[in-house]
Design an enzyme around this catalytic site. Structure first.
Site, PDB file in Angstrom:
ATOM      1  CG  ASP A  50      -2.017   0.994   1.163  1.00 48.43           C
ATOM      2  OD1 ASP A  50      -2.219   1.592   0.098  1.00 48.43           O
ATOM      3  OD2 ASP A  50      -2.692   1.190   2.187  1.00 48.43           O
ATOM      4  CG  ASP A  52      -1.630   7.756   1.031  1.00 43.01           C
ATOM      5  OD1 ASP A  52      -1.420   8.923   1.361  1.00 43.01           O
ATOM      6  OD2 ASP A  52      -1.781   7.394  -0.158  1.00 43.01           O
TER       7      ASP A  52
END
Length: 203
Positions: A50, A52
């Protein structure tokens, strides 16, 4: 997830080194839909991150942009800590949550303005988390292929990674605007690399 990446690459006519040289569309469909694909038996190895909250801390830039709209409506701006709790499902959902937290509703034009404003300046305060660069270097040095799969708009994700000096570590960057809605993948980032291992999701 690797099966999805293979399928996206096929849509764009891009080759992923380490996957078989298959000629027919039937062969590709059979490979990516087979149980072996989901058992991670395909000849590729990938670590999927991922963005953020895993690689970058972008909360300050996102909060700064939404606060321009909140203040224009005479609403209390968000703290970075408040903004952090609202992240995770894309910018449009974040903007709606931010206004709801202040007892208001955001209009469609305001939401679009927020997103465009953020896209215009996404790296003013955004930083890598500590040790991220070191970990990415170690993984690539050990032969891992690295992928980012994010709710961010793909062009913004690529720009941020490039500005922070880590884009070159990644083989593929997949954004929400490409993965959602079934668009044909004609843009984006894909870097060739030859090696093998097992897929892992990180973040």
């Amino acid at each position: 997830m690797f099966c999805l990446i293979v399928q996206l690459a096929r849509q764009a006519g891009l080759a992923i080194p380490g996957t078989p040289e298959l000629e027919s569309e039937w062969e590709w469909n059979h490979m990516t839909e087979s149980p072996a694909c989901y058992r991670n038996e395909l000849p590729a190895r990938v670590a999927i991150f991922d963005l953020d909250g895993t690689i970058i801390d972008a909360a300050a830039d996102i909060a700064a942009q939404i606060n321009l709209l909140l203040q224009a409506r005479r609403l209390q701006p968000l703290t970075v800590a408040e903004a952090t709790t609202l992240l995770g499902d894309g910018l449009r959902v974040f903007a709606s949550r931010a206004f709801q937290l202040r007892g208001a509703e955001i209009g469609d034009d305001e939401s679009s303005s927020f997103i465009q404003g953020y896209l215009d300046a996404p790296v003013a305060q955004t930083r890598l988390y500590p040790e991220v660069r070191k970990v990415l270097a170690e993984l690539t040095g050990e032969g891992w292929r690295l992928v980012v799969c994010t709710n961010k708009i793909e062009a913004a994700a690529i720009h941020i990674l490039d500005e922070l000096g880590v884009l070159s570590f990644f083989d593929i960057v997949c954004g929400a605007d490409i993965l959602q809605g079934g668009q044909d993948r004609t843009t984006g980032y894909m870097k060739p690399r030859n090696n093998k291992a097992q897929p892992r999701w990180l973040g």
